[in-house]
Design an enzyme around this catalytic site. Structure first.
Site, PDB file in Angstrom:
ATOM      1  N   ASP A 105       0.824  -1.207   0.000  1.00 37.08           N
ATOM      2  CA  ASP A 105       0.000   0.000   0.000  1.00 37.08           C
ATOM      3  C   ASP A 105       0.861   1.261   0.000  1.00 37.08           C
ATOM      4  O   ASP A 105       1.387   1.672   1.032  1.00 37.08           O
ATOM      5  CB  ASP A 105      -0.914  -0.016   1.229  1.00 37.08           C
ATOM      6  CG  ASP A 105      -1.903   1.143   1.234  1.00 37.08           C
ATOM      7  OD1 ASP A 105      -2.062   1.802   0.187  1.00 37.08           O
ATOM      8  OD2 ASP A 105      -2.527   1.390   2.276  1.00 37.08           O
TER       9      ASP A 105
ATOM     10  N   ASP B 146      -1.548   4.968  -5.766  1.00 39.34           N
ATOM     11  CA  ASP B 146      -1.932   4.161  -4.616  1.00 39.34           C
ATOM     12  C   ASP B 146      -2.158   2.700  -4.978  1.00 39.34           C
ATOM     13  O   ASP B 146      -3.201   2.335  -5.528  1.00 39.34           O
ATOM     14  CB  ASP B 146      -3.193   4.753  -3.994  1.00 39.34           C
ATOM     15  CG  ASP B 146      -3.581   4.070  -2.688  1.00 39.34           C
ATOM     16  OD1 ASP B 146      -2.785   3.260  -2.184  1.00 39.34           O
ATOM     17  OD2 ASP B 146      -4.679   4.339  -2.187  1.00 39.34           O
TER      18      ASP B 146
END
Length: 604
Positions: free
Chosen positions: A93, A335
Protein backbone atom coordinates in the site's frame (compact mmCIF):
# COMPACT_ATOMS: atom_id res chain seq x y z
CA UNK A 1 -9.69 6.34 1.62
CA UNK A 2 -9.34 9.70 3.35
CA UNK A 3 -11.26 11.95 5.68
CA UNK A 4 -10.95 15.64 4.81
CA UNK A 5 -10.25 18.02 7.69
CA UNK A 6 -12.37 21.16 7.78
CA UNK A 7 -9.90 23.42 9.54
CA UNK A 8 -7.40 25.26 7.29
CA UNK A 9 -4.69 24.64 9.86
CA UNK A 10 -4.09 21.50 11.82
CA UNK A 11 -1.93 20.73 14.82
CA UNK A 12 0.86 18.27 14.28
CA UNK A 13 -0.67 15.97 16.89
CA UNK A 14 -4.07 15.73 15.22
CA UNK A 15 -2.50 15.69 11.77
CA UNK A 16 -0.15 12.82 12.50
CA UNK A 17 -2.48 10.76 14.64
CA UNK A 18 -5.68 11.26 12.64
CA UNK A 19 -4.16 11.06 9.15
CA UNK A 20 -6.29 8.89 6.89
CA UNK A 21 -4.85 7.35 3.75
CA UNK A 22 -6.16 5.31 0.89
CA UNK A 23 -6.10 1.59 1.25
CA UNK A 24 -7.59 -1.50 -0.24
CA UNK A 25 -10.21 -1.78 2.47
CA UNK A 26 -13.22 -0.12 0.98
CA UNK A 27 -12.63 -1.03 -2.67
CA UNK A 28 -12.84 -4.65 -1.54
CA UNK A 29 -15.79 -3.94 0.74
CA UNK A 30 -18.21 -2.16 -1.53
CA UNK A 31 -16.86 -2.60 -5.01
CA UNK A 32 -15.34 -6.09 -5.01
CA UNK A 33 -16.19 -7.85 -8.23
CA UNK A 34 -19.52 -6.08 -8.95
CA UNK A 35 -18.19 -2.63 -8.06
CA UNK A 36 -14.95 -3.99 -7.37
CA UNK A 37 0.18 1.16 -24.73
CA UNK A 38 -1.68 1.71 -26.68
CA UNK A 39 1.94 2.55 -27.42
CA UNK A 40 2.62 6.18 -28.15
CA UNK A 41 5.73 7.63 -29.71
CA UNK A 42 8.61 7.05 -27.35
CA UNK A 43 6.61 4.50 -25.34
CA UNK A 44 7.85 1.18 -24.05
CA UNK A 45 6.63 -2.38 -23.93
CA UNK A 46 8.79 -4.15 -21.39
CA UNK A 47 7.98 -7.62 -20.12
CA UNK A 48 8.69 -8.62 -16.52
CA UNK A 49 8.56 -12.28 -15.68
CA UNK A 50 9.26 -13.76 -12.29
CA UNK A 51 10.91 -17.15 -12.55
CA UNK A 52 13.11 -18.01 -9.62
CA UNK A 53 13.67 -15.62 -6.77
CA UNK A 54 16.83 -13.71 -7.76
CA UNK A 55 17.89 -12.97 -4.20
CA UNK A 56 20.18 -10.09 -3.37
CA UNK A 57 22.47 -8.35 -5.74
CA UNK A 58 25.73 -7.06 -4.30
CA UNK A 59 27.37 -4.83 -6.86
CA UNK A 60 30.22 -2.62 -5.68
CA UNK A 61 29.24 -3.29 -2.09
CA UNK A 62 25.68 -2.03 -2.64
CA UNK A 63 22.53 -3.94 -1.68
CA UNK A 64 19.36 -4.50 -3.69
CA UNK A 65 16.35 -6.72 -3.18
CA UNK A 66 13.60 -8.09 -5.40
CA UNK A 67 10.52 -10.16 -4.63
CA UNK A 68 7.36 -11.23 -6.47
CA UNK A 69 3.82 -10.29 -5.49
CA UNK A 70 0.66 -12.21 -4.78
CA UNK A 71 -2.58 -11.18 -6.47
CA UNK A 72 -6.13 -11.89 -5.29
CA UNK A 73 -8.24 -11.32 -8.42
CA UNK A 74 -6.67 -7.88 -9.03
CA UNK A 75 -8.27 -6.62 -5.82
CA UNK A 76 -5.39 -7.09 -3.43
CA UNK A 77 -1.63 -7.38 -4.02
CA UNK A 78 0.51 -8.97 -1.32
CA UNK A 79 4.21 -9.22 -0.58
CA UNK A 80 5.89 -11.70 1.80
CA UNK A 81 7.54 -10.28 4.90
CA UNK A 82 9.21 -11.89 7.90
CA UNK A 83 8.83 -10.40 11.38
CA UNK A 84 11.16 -12.20 13.71
CA UNK A 85 10.54 -15.86 12.94
CA UNK A 86 7.02 -15.28 11.57
CA UNK A 87 6.77 -15.33 7.77
CA UNK A 88 3.52 -13.94 6.44
CA UNK A 89 2.17 -11.75 3.64
CA UNK A 90 0.91 -8.17 3.79
CA UNK A 91 -0.99 -5.90 1.43
CA UNK A 92 1.27 -3.56 -0.56
CA UNK A 93 0.00 0.00 0.00
CA UNK A 94 1.72 3.15 -1.25
CA UNK A 95 -1.28 5.14 0.03
CA UNK A 96 -0.45 4.70 3.73
CA UNK A 97 2.69 4.67 5.88
CA UNK A 98 2.30 2.08 8.65
CA UNK A 99 3.14 -1.61 8.90
CA UNK A 100 0.70 -3.78 10.81
CA UNK A 101 -0.14 -7.46 11.06
CA UNK A 102 -2.77 -9.41 12.92
CA UNK A 103 -1.77 -11.40 15.98
CA UNK A 104 -2.91 -14.71 17.41
CA UNK A 105 -4.95 -12.62 19.87
CA UNK A 106 -7.06 -11.32 16.97
CA UNK A 107 -10.16 -13.51 17.18
CA UNK A 108 -12.84 -14.11 14.59
CA UNK A 109 -15.09 -11.74 16.49
CA UNK A 110 -12.55 -8.90 16.33
CA UNK A 111 -10.90 -9.60 12.98
CA UNK A 112 -13.17 -11.92 11.04
CA UNK A 113 -11.87 -14.86 9.05
CA UNK A 114 -8.06 -14.90 8.96
CA UNK A 115 -6.09 -16.57 6.18
CA UNK A 116 -2.43 -15.50 6.34
CA UNK A 117 -0.26 -16.47 9.36
CA UNK A 118 -0.57 -14.13 12.34
CA UNK A 119 2.17 -12.88 14.64
CA UNK A 120 2.43 -14.69 18.02
CA UNK A 121 2.01 -12.38 21.01
CA UNK A 122 4.37 -14.64 22.98
CA UNK A 123 7.20 -13.15 20.86
CA UNK A 124 6.00 -9.57 21.07
CA UNK A 125 8.49 -6.91 22.22
CA UNK A 126 6.17 -4.12 23.35
CA UNK A 127 7.08 -0.44 23.08
CA UNK A 128 4.41 0.68 25.54
CA UNK A 129 2.45 2.58 22.89
CA UNK A 130 -0.69 1.68 20.96
CA UNK A 131 -2.28 3.05 17.79
CA UNK A 132 -5.55 3.10 15.93
CA UNK A 133 -5.20 3.45 12.16
CA UNK A 134 -8.13 4.60 10.04
CA UNK A 135 -8.68 3.85 6.37
CA UNK A 136 -11.48 5.19 4.20
CA UNK A 137 -13.10 8.23 2.64
CA UNK A 138 -16.29 10.03 3.64
CA UNK A 139 -18.51 7.15 2.52
CA UNK A 140 -16.41 4.24 3.70
CA UNK A 141 -14.12 3.53 6.59
CA UNK A 142 -12.25 0.77 8.35
CA UNK A 143 -9.91 0.67 11.33
CA UNK A 144 -7.07 -1.41 12.73
CA UNK A 145 -5.76 -1.07 16.27
CA UNK A 146 -3.30 -2.67 18.63
CA UNK A 147 -0.05 -2.22 20.58
CA UNK A 148 3.17 -1.14 18.88
CA UNK A 149 6.28 -3.29 19.17
CA UNK A 150 9.80 -3.79 17.84
CA UNK A 151 10.94 -6.67 15.66
CA UNK A 152 13.53 -7.57 13.04
CA UNK A 153 11.81 -7.19 9.67
CA UNK A 154 13.08 -8.98 6.57
CA UNK A 155 11.82 -7.97 3.14
CA UNK A 156 13.21 -9.21 -0.19
CA UNK A 157 16.35 -10.48 1.50
CA UNK A 158 17.00 -7.17 3.31
CA UNK A 159 16.76 -7.23 7.10
CA UNK A 160 16.50 -4.31 9.48
CA UNK A 161 16.46 -4.53 13.26
CA UNK A 162 14.17 -2.72 15.67
CA UNK A 163 11.40 -2.12 13.14
CA UNK A 164 8.20 -0.76 14.63
CA UNK A 165 4.92 -2.41 13.68
CA UNK A 166 1.42 -2.58 15.09
CA UNK A 167 0.33 -5.96 16.44
CA UNK A 168 -3.32 -5.63 15.50
CA UNK A 169 -5.82 -7.39 17.72
CA UNK A 170 -8.93 -5.71 16.29
CA UNK A 171 -9.74 -4.62 12.75
CA UNK A 172 -12.62 -4.12 10.35
CA UNK A 173 -10.27 -4.04 7.37
CA UNK A 174 -11.09 -6.90 5.00
CA UNK A 175 -7.56 -7.34 3.69
CA UNK A 176 -7.17 -9.93 6.47
CA UNK A 177 -9.95 -11.96 4.89
CA UNK A 178 -8.55 -11.74 1.38
CA UNK A 179 -5.09 -13.24 1.77
CA UNK A 180 -3.13 -10.66 3.77
CA UNK A 181 -2.16 -10.57 7.43
CA UNK A 182 -2.16 -6.79 7.40
CA UNK A 183 -0.95 -3.74 5.49
CA UNK A 184 2.55 -2.69 4.50
CA UNK A 185 2.48 1.09 4.11
CA UNK A 186 5.20 2.46 1.82
CA UNK A 187 4.32 6.13 2.30
CA UNK A 188 6.23 9.00 3.86
CA UNK A 189 7.03 9.34 7.58
CA UNK A 190 4.70 12.35 7.85
CA UNK A 191 1.75 9.99 7.47
CA UNK A 192 2.86 7.44 10.07
CA UNK A 193 0.68 7.03 13.14
CA UNK A 194 3.21 4.59 14.59
CA UNK A 195 6.16 6.96 14.33
CA UNK A 196 4.09 9.76 15.85
CA UNK A 197 3.07 7.58 18.80
CA UNK A 198 6.63 6.49 19.61
CA UNK A 199 8.17 9.93 19.26
CA UNK A 200 5.47 11.48 21.43
CA UNK A 201 5.97 8.81 24.10
CA UNK A 202 9.72 9.32 24.13
CA UNK A 203 10.12 13.06 23.51
CA UNK A 204 6.79 14.58 24.53
CA UNK A 205 4.50 16.81 22.44
CA UNK A 206 5.03 16.57 18.70
CA UNK A 207 5.15 20.32 18.22
CA UNK A 208 7.81 21.45 17.51
CA UNK A 209 8.47 18.55 15.19
CA UNK A 210 12.26 18.41 15.61
CA UNK A 211 12.29 15.01 17.30
CA UNK A 212 9.78 13.57 14.85
CA UNK A 213 11.89 14.51 11.82
CA UNK A 214 15.22 13.58 13.38
CA UNK A 215 14.01 10.18 14.66
CA UNK A 216 12.74 8.84 11.34
CA UNK A 217 15.83 6.62 11.11
CA UNK A 218 14.72 4.92 14.34
CA UNK A 219 10.93 5.00 14.29
CA UNK A 220 10.00 5.60 10.65
CA UNK A 221 8.19 3.34 8.16
CA UNK A 222 10.10 0.27 7.00
CA UNK A 223 11.18 1.43 3.55
CA UNK A 224 12.12 4.92 4.71
CA UNK A 225 14.36 3.31 7.36
CA UNK A 226 15.92 1.03 4.75
CA UNK A 227 16.58 4.14 2.68
CA UNK A 228 18.19 5.71 5.76
CA UNK A 229 21.13 3.31 5.59
CA UNK A 230 23.18 5.93 3.74
CA UNK A 231 25.44 3.84 1.49
CA UNK A 232 23.55 0.57 2.01
CA UNK A 233 21.34 0.56 -1.06
CA UNK A 234 22.61 0.69 -4.61
CA UNK A 235 20.01 3.37 -5.45
CA UNK A 236 17.59 5.24 -3.20
CA UNK A 237 14.58 3.98 -5.11
CA UNK A 238 11.96 1.24 -5.10
CA UNK A 239 9.72 0.21 -7.96
CA UNK A 240 6.45 -1.67 -8.36
CA UNK A 241 4.88 -3.50 -11.30
CA UNK A 242 1.54 -5.29 -10.90
CA UNK A 243 0.25 -8.36 -12.73
CA UNK A 244 -3.18 -8.92 -14.30
CA UNK A 245 -5.45 -11.76 -13.12
CA UNK A 246 -8.78 -10.69 -14.65
CA UNK A 247 -10.25 -10.50 -18.19
CA UNK A 248 -6.93 -11.50 -19.81
CA UNK A 249 -4.64 -13.26 -17.35
CA UNK A 250 -1.07 -12.16 -17.93
CA UNK A 251 1.98 -14.40 -18.09
CA UNK A 252 4.08 -11.90 -16.18
CA UNK A 253 4.14 -11.55 -12.42
CA UNK A 254 4.25 -8.41 -10.35
CA UNK A 255 7.47 -7.37 -8.68
CA UNK A 256 8.72 -5.13 -5.89
CA UNK A 257 12.34 -4.03 -6.28
CA UNK A 258 14.27 -2.22 -3.57
CA UNK A 259 17.45 -0.26 -4.13
CA UNK A 260 17.30 -0.51 -7.91
CA UNK A 261 15.12 -0.29 -10.98
CA UNK A 262 14.05 -3.55 -12.66
CA UNK A 263 16.55 -5.17 -14.97
CA UNK A 264 16.50 -3.54 -18.40
CA UNK A 265 15.09 -0.26 -17.07
CA UNK A 266 17.13 2.87 -16.40
CA UNK A 267 16.42 6.49 -15.58
CA UNK A 268 16.10 7.43 -19.23
CA UNK A 269 13.28 4.91 -19.60
CA UNK A 270 11.07 6.76 -17.13
CA UNK A 271 9.39 10.12 -16.97
CA UNK A 272 10.29 11.62 -13.58
CA UNK A 273 8.06 14.20 -11.92
CA UNK A 274 8.24 15.80 -8.44
CA UNK A 275 6.04 14.72 -5.57
CA UNK A 276 3.55 17.33 -4.41
CA UNK A 277 4.55 18.85 -1.07
CA UNK A 278 2.07 19.69 1.69
CA UNK A 279 2.37 22.91 3.67
CA UNK A 280 1.28 22.89 7.31
CA UNK A 281 -1.90 24.80 6.41
CA UNK A 282 -2.73 22.08 3.88
CA UNK A 283 -2.45 19.36 6.51
CA UNK A 284 1.25 18.71 6.05
CA UNK A 285 4.07 18.41 8.52
CA UNK A 286 4.92 21.54 10.47
CA UNK A 287 8.63 22.14 9.71
CA UNK A 288 11.15 21.65 12.54
CA UNK A 289 13.07 24.58 13.98
CA UNK A 290 16.31 23.47 12.30
CA UNK A 291 14.64 23.59 8.86
CA UNK A 292 11.91 26.16 9.34
CA UNK A 293 11.48 26.92 5.63
CA UNK A 294 11.12 23.35 4.45
CA UNK A 295 7.89 21.93 3.00
CA UNK A 296 7.51 18.16 3.39
CA UNK A 297 5.94 15.39 1.32
CA UNK A 298 2.93 13.65 2.80
CA UNK A 299 1.74 11.28 0.07
CA UNK A 300 3.02 9.78 -3.18
CA UNK A 301 1.09 12.45 -5.05
CA UNK A 302 1.96 14.16 -8.33
CA UNK A 303 0.49 16.84 -10.58
CA UNK A 304 -1.26 15.71 -13.74
CA UNK A 305 -1.53 17.81 -16.90
CA UNK A 306 -4.85 16.41 -18.06
CA UNK A 307 -7.17 13.41 -18.33
CA UNK A 308 -8.12 11.98 -21.73
CA UNK A 309 -10.80 9.52 -22.86
CA UNK A 310 -10.19 7.94 -26.25
CA UNK A 311 -7.82 10.77 -27.12
CA UNK A 312 -10.16 13.61 -26.11
CA UNK A 313 -9.20 15.96 -23.28
CA UNK A 314 -11.80 15.94 -20.51
CA UNK A 315 -12.86 19.13 -18.77
CA UNK A 316 -11.57 19.66 -15.25
CA UNK A 317 -13.92 19.17 -12.34
CA UNK A 318 -16.03 22.12 -11.26
CA UNK A 319 -16.61 20.69 -7.78
CA UNK A 320 -14.96 23.10 -5.32
CA UNK A 321 -12.24 22.01 -2.93
CA UNK A 322 -12.84 22.28 0.81
CA UNK A 323 -10.86 23.79 3.67
CA UNK A 324 -9.47 26.65 1.60
CA UNK A 325 -6.95 24.51 -0.31
CA UNK A 326 -5.99 25.14 -3.95
CA UNK A 327 -9.10 24.65 -6.09
CA UNK A 328 -7.39 24.79 -9.50
CA UNK A 329 -4.45 22.46 -9.11
CA UNK A 330 -5.09 18.87 -10.25
CA UNK A 331 -3.00 16.16 -8.65
CA UNK A 332 -3.22 12.40 -8.32
CA UNK A 333 -2.33 9.96 -5.57
CA UNK A 334 -0.43 6.89 -6.77
CA UNK A 335 -1.93 4.16 -4.62
CA UNK A 336 -1.38 0.41 -4.85
CA UNK A 337 -3.81 0.01 -1.95
CA UNK A 338 -6.70 1.19 -4.10
CA UNK A 339 -8.17 -1.47 -6.39
CA UNK A 340 -9.89 1.18 -8.54
CA UNK A 341 -9.34 4.52 -10.21
CA UNK A 342 -11.10 7.26 -8.26
CA UNK A 343 -11.80 10.77 -9.50
CA UNK A 344 -14.12 13.78 -9.28
CA UNK A 345 -17.75 12.71 -9.44
CA UNK A 346 -18.63 15.05 -12.33
CA UNK A 347 -15.68 13.89 -14.46
CA UNK A 348 -16.35 10.24 -13.61
CA UNK A 349 -20.00 10.66 -14.61
CA UNK A 350 -18.88 12.14 -17.93
CA UNK A 351 -16.58 9.17 -18.55
CA UNK A 352 -19.20 6.55 -17.71
CA UNK A 353 -22.02 8.16 -19.69
CA UNK A 354 -19.72 8.44 -22.71
CA UNK A 355 -18.75 4.77 -22.75
CA UNK A 356 -22.19 3.58 -21.60
CA UNK A 357 -25.00 5.79 -23.02
CA UNK A 358 -27.62 3.95 -20.96
CA UNK A 359 -25.86 4.74 -17.69
CA UNK A 360 -27.73 7.10 -15.37
CA UNK A 361 -25.41 8.72 -12.79
CA UNK A 362 -28.43 9.91 -10.80
CA UNK A 363 -29.45 6.33 -10.08
CA UNK A 364 -27.55 4.31 -7.51
CA UNK A 365 -28.60 1.09 -9.23
CA UNK A 366 -27.58 2.07 -12.76
CA UNK A 367 -24.74 -0.01 -14.22
CA UNK A 368 -22.30 1.43 -16.79
CA UNK A 369 -22.58 -1.57 -19.09
CA UNK A 370 -20.91 -1.85 -22.48
CA UNK A 371 -19.87 -4.44 -25.02
CA UNK A 372 -16.89 -6.43 -23.72
CA UNK A 373 -14.99 -5.80 -26.97
CA UNK A 374 -15.43 -2.01 -26.75
CA UNK A 375 -11.86 -0.84 -26.28
CA UNK A 376 -11.79 2.50 -24.47
CA UNK A 377 -8.59 4.21 -23.41
CA UNK A 378 -8.51 6.40 -20.31
CA UNK A 379 -5.17 8.19 -20.20
CA UNK A 380 -3.43 10.57 -17.82
CA UNK A 381 -0.92 13.12 -19.04
CA UNK A 382 2.00 13.27 -16.61
CA UNK A 383 5.15 15.28 -17.19
CA UNK A 384 4.02 16.02 -20.72
CA UNK A 385 3.58 12.33 -21.68
CA UNK A 386 0.51 10.14 -21.94
CA UNK A 387 0.06 7.15 -19.64
CA UNK A 388 -2.98 5.13 -20.68
CA UNK A 389 -4.91 2.53 -18.74
CA UNK A 390 -4.95 -0.71 -20.70
CA UNK A 391 -8.45 -1.30 -22.18
CA UNK A 392 -8.37 -4.73 -20.49
CA UNK A 393 -8.11 -2.96 -17.11
CA UNK A 394 -10.80 -0.38 -17.85
CA UNK A 395 -13.63 -2.93 -17.67
CA UNK A 396 -14.78 -5.87 -15.54
CA UNK A 397 -17.05 -8.77 -16.36
CA UNK A 398 -20.56 -8.57 -14.87
CA UNK A 399 -20.21 -12.27 -14.14
CA UNK A 400 -17.67 -14.76 -15.43
CA UNK A 401 -20.18 -16.52 -17.70
CA UNK A 402 -21.32 -13.32 -19.44
CA UNK A 403 -18.76 -12.73 -22.17
CA UNK A 404 -20.74 -10.17 -24.15
CA UNK A 405 -21.70 -7.46 -21.65
CA UNK A 406 -19.11 -5.95 -19.30
CA UNK A 407 -19.02 -2.98 -16.91
CA UNK A 408 -16.87 0.13 -16.78
CA UNK A 409 -16.82 -0.17 -12.99
CA UNK A 410 -13.10 0.32 -12.39
CA UNK A 411 -13.62 4.11 -12.40
CA UNK A 412 -15.58 5.55 -9.48
CA UNK A 413 -16.06 8.86 -7.66
CA UNK A 414 -14.27 10.11 -4.56
CA UNK A 415 -14.19 13.21 -2.36
CA UNK A 416 -13.03 16.63 -3.58
CA UNK A 417 -9.66 17.95 -2.33
CA UNK A 418 -9.45 19.08 1.27
CA UNK A 419 -6.98 19.63 4.08
CA UNK A 420 -4.81 16.53 4.41
CA UNK A 421 -5.96 15.13 1.04
CA UNK A 422 -5.19 17.53 -1.80
CA UNK A 423 -5.64 15.13 -4.72
CA UNK A 424 -8.59 14.97 -7.10
CA UNK A 425 -7.60 11.57 -8.53
CA UNK A 426 -6.43 8.33 -6.94
CA UNK A 427 -4.70 6.14 -9.51
CA UNK A 428 -5.02 2.64 -8.14
CA UNK A 429 -4.35 -0.85 -9.47
CA UNK A 430 -5.87 -0.48 -12.98
CA UNK A 431 -3.36 2.30 -13.63
CA UNK A 432 -0.50 0.43 -11.95
CA UNK A 433 -1.14 -2.72 -13.98
CA UNK A 434 -0.56 -0.54 -17.03
CA UNK A 435 2.41 1.45 -15.72
CA UNK A 436 5.72 0.63 -14.10
CA UNK A 437 6.23 3.12 -11.27
CA UNK A 438 9.46 3.98 -9.43
CA UNK A 439 9.51 5.93 -6.15
CA UNK A 440 12.38 8.08 -4.84
CA UNK A 441 12.03 9.35 -1.26
CA UNK A 442 14.56 12.14 -1.63
CA UNK A 443 15.97 13.80 1.46
CA UNK A 444 13.54 13.15 4.31
CA UNK A 445 14.80 15.86 6.67
CA UNK A 446 15.52 18.57 4.05
CA UNK A 447 13.38 17.87 0.94
CA UNK A 448 14.77 20.93 -0.84
CA UNK A 449 18.20 19.28 -0.89
CA UNK A 450 16.91 16.30 -2.85
CA UNK A 451 13.18 16.51 -3.65
CA UNK A 452 11.10 13.31 -3.72
CA UNK A 453 9.93 12.19 -7.15
CA UNK A 454 8.17 9.42 -9.03
CA UNK A 455 9.11 7.87 -12.36
CA UNK A 456 6.58 6.39 -14.81
CA UNK A 457 6.92 4.04 -17.77
CA UNK A 458 3.94 2.83 -19.78
CA UNK A 459 3.60 -0.96 -20.04
CA UNK A 460 0.59 -0.89 -22.39
CA UNK A 461 1.40 -2.75 -25.62
CA UNK A 462 0.70 -1.26 -29.02
CA UNK A 463 -1.88 -3.96 -29.77
CA UNK A 464 -3.83 -3.62 -26.50
CA UNK A 465 -7.16 -3.21 -28.32
CA UNK A 466 -6.58 -6.40 -30.29
CA UNK A 467 -5.57 -8.23 -27.13
CA UNK A 468 -8.88 -7.27 -25.51
CA UNK A 469 -10.80 -8.58 -28.53
CA UNK A 470 -8.83 -11.83 -28.46
CA UNK A 471 -9.43 -12.24 -24.72
CA UNK A 472 -13.18 -11.86 -25.21
CA UNK A 473 -13.18 -14.35 -28.09
CA UNK A 474 -11.23 -16.85 -25.97
CA UNK A 475 -13.69 -16.36 -23.11
CA UNK A 476 -16.65 -16.96 -25.40
CA UNK A 477 -15.12 -20.23 -26.58
CA UNK A 478 -14.33 -21.28 -23.01
CA UNK A 479 -17.76 -20.31 -21.68
CA UNK A 480 -16.47 -17.58 -19.36
CA UNK A 481 -13.61 -15.29 -18.43
CA UNK A 482 -10.62 -16.74 -16.66
CA UNK A 483 -9.95 -15.56 -13.12
CA UNK A 484 -6.90 -16.48 -11.09
CA UNK A 485 -5.44 -15.78 -7.69
CA UNK A 486 -1.79 -16.09 -6.82
CA UNK A 487 -0.36 -16.31 -3.33
CA UNK A 488 2.61 -14.21 -2.29
CA UNK A 489 5.86 -16.18 -2.86
CA UNK A 490 6.56 -16.95 0.79
CA UNK A 491 8.77 -19.95 -0.04
CA UNK A 492 11.27 -17.87 -2.00
CA UNK A 493 11.07 -15.16 0.67
CA UNK A 494 12.00 -17.74 3.32
CA UNK A 495 15.01 -18.80 1.23
CA UNK A 496 16.14 -15.19 0.85
CA UNK A 497 15.73 -14.58 4.57
CA UNK A 498 18.32 -17.27 5.30
CA UNK A 499 20.98 -15.10 3.67
CA UNK A 500 19.51 -11.68 4.37
CA UNK A 501 21.76 -8.64 4.54
CA UNK A 502 21.13 -6.57 7.67
CA UNK A 503 21.16 -2.82 7.18
CA UNK A 504 21.61 -0.28 9.96
CA UNK A 505 19.83 3.08 9.62
CA UNK A 506 21.91 6.00 10.86
CA UNK A 507 21.06 9.39 12.26
CA UNK A 508 22.25 12.38 10.28
CA UNK A 509 23.23 15.79 11.71
CA UNK A 510 20.46 18.14 10.73
CA UNK A 511 21.70 21.52 11.89
CA UNK A 512 24.57 21.87 9.43
CA UNK A 513 22.67 21.38 6.20
CA UNK A 514 23.17 24.26 3.82
CA UNK A 515 20.95 27.17 4.86
CA UNK A 516 20.62 28.06 1.19
CA UNK A 517 19.24 24.63 0.38
CA UNK A 518 16.84 24.76 3.30
CA UNK A 519 15.59 28.20 2.34
CA UNK A 520 14.86 27.03 -1.19
CA UNK A 521 12.17 24.72 0.18
CA UNK A 522 9.66 27.54 0.04
CA UNK A 523 9.78 27.61 -3.73
CA UNK A 524 9.99 23.83 -4.04
CA UNK A 525 6.53 23.57 -2.53
CA UNK A 526 4.99 24.64 -5.79
CA UNK A 527 5.58 21.18 -7.17
CA UNK A 528 5.83 22.23 -10.80
CA UNK A 529 6.08 19.33 -13.18
CA UNK A 530 9.39 18.45 -14.76
CA UNK A 531 9.89 16.12 -17.68
CA UNK A 532 13.56 15.47 -17.05
CA UNK A 533 14.27 11.76 -17.02
CA UNK A 534 16.61 12.27 -14.07
CA UNK A 535 15.44 15.41 -12.21
CA UNK A 536 18.08 17.75 -10.89
CA UNK A 537 18.08 18.46 -7.17
CA UNK A 538 18.34 21.97 -5.74
CA UNK A 539 21.19 21.19 -3.38
CA UNK A 540 24.29 23.36 -3.06
CA UNK A 541 27.72 21.85 -3.17
CA UNK A 542 28.43 18.13 -3.30
CA UNK A 543 26.37 16.25 -0.69
CA UNK A 544 28.53 13.15 -1.05
CA UNK A 545 31.32 15.00 0.75
CA UNK A 546 29.18 16.23 3.64
CA UNK A 547 27.69 14.27 6.52
CA UNK A 548 25.01 16.91 6.95
CA UNK A 549 23.85 16.67 3.37
CA UNK A 550 23.50 12.91 3.72
CA UNK A 551 20.58 13.63 6.07
CA UNK A 552 18.70 10.31 5.95
CA UNK A 553 21.00 8.91 3.34
CA UNK A 554 18.82 10.02 0.47
CA UNK A 555 20.08 13.41 -0.67
CA UNK A 556 23.31 12.21 -2.17
CA UNK A 557 23.18 12.95 -5.87
CA UNK A 558 21.75 14.94 -8.73
CA UNK A 559 20.33 11.80 -10.33
CA UNK A 560 19.67 8.24 -9.39
CA UNK A 561 22.34 7.03 -11.79
CA UNK A 562 25.10 8.97 -10.05
CA UNK A 563 24.62 7.20 -6.72
CA UNK A 564 27.16 4.56 -7.69
CA UNK A 565 30.01 7.05 -7.67
CA UNK A 566 32.67 6.26 -5.12
CA UNK A 567 33.50 8.63 -2.28
CA UNK A 568 36.54 10.91 -2.68
CA UNK A 569 39.74 9.84 -0.96
CA UNK A 570 40.24 12.43 1.80
CA UNK A 571 43.54 10.89 2.95
CA UNK A 572 45.18 11.41 -0.43
CA UNK A 573 43.66 14.87 -0.63
CA UNK A 574 45.28 15.88 2.68
CA UNK A 575 48.66 14.49 1.66
CA UNK A 576 48.69 16.52 -1.58
CA UNK A 577 47.79 19.68 0.31
CA UNK A 578 50.80 19.08 2.57
CA UNK A 579 53.07 18.66 -0.47
CA UNK A 580 51.82 21.92 -1.97
CA UNK A 581 52.41 23.78 1.28
CA UNK A 582 55.88 22.33 1.78
CA UNK A 583 57.01 23.19 -1.73
CA UNK A 584 55.66 26.71 -1.45
CA UNK A 585 57.38 27.30 1.92
CA UNK A 586 60.74 26.06 0.71
CA UNK A 587 60.72 28.10 -2.50
CA UNK A 588 62.59 31.36 -2.19
CA UNK A 589 60.81 33.00 -5.10
CA UNK A 590 57.16 33.76 -4.45
CA UNK A 591 56.28 33.43 -8.11
CA UNK A 592 58.01 30.05 -8.33
CA UNK A 593 56.18 28.80 -5.26
CA UNK A 594 52.83 29.89 -6.59
CA UNK A 595 53.59 28.37 -9.99
CA UNK A 596 54.56 25.02 -8.53
CA UNK A 597 51.48 24.98 -6.31
CA UNK A 598 49.17 25.69 -9.24
CA UNK A 599 50.87 23.00 -11.33
CA UNK A 600 50.40 20.40 -8.63
CA UNK A 601 46.75 21.36 -8.13
CA UNK A 602 46.11 21.14 -11.85
CA UNK A 603 47.72 17.72 -11.87
CA UNK A 604 45.42 16.63 -9.04
Amino acid sequence: MHFAFSSPSISIVSYLLLTITLSSAHPILEFARRYHVQRETGGFDVSFRRTKAPGLSRRNGKVTGEIGLGDNSDLLYTVPIQLGSTLTSVHLDTGSSDLWVTTDACTTASCGKLIAPSYPMSSFNASGSSVTMNYGDSTTGTTASGPVGFETATLAGIAIQGQLFAAVNSTTNTVVQDGAAGIFGLGFPAGSNIQAALVEAESGPLKPTDSFVEDTYKYGPLLSRIASTTDGLEDDVFSISLQRSEIDVGIDNGTLTIGKLPDGVNNASLTWVPVRLYSASEGGLTPPTFASNEVYPFRWEIDIDGVYLDGKLLSNSTIPATGGVDNQRVSALIDTGNSLIRGPSDVVSSILTTVSPNYNPASTTSIPSLDCTAAHTLAFQIGGKMFPVDPRDFISDTKTTNTKTCEADNVVATDPPGVGALFRWSLGDPFLKSTLVAFHYGNLTHPSVDPPRIGFMSMVPANADALLTQAVEDAQKAGGFETTSESAPTASAAAEAQNAVTLNPTAAPSSTVSATASASATSSGSGSTTTDNAPQSTQTGNPKTSNSARSLGLGRSHSLQSLCRSKPDRTMDGWLRWVITAIANRTHGVAMGVGISIAVMLFV
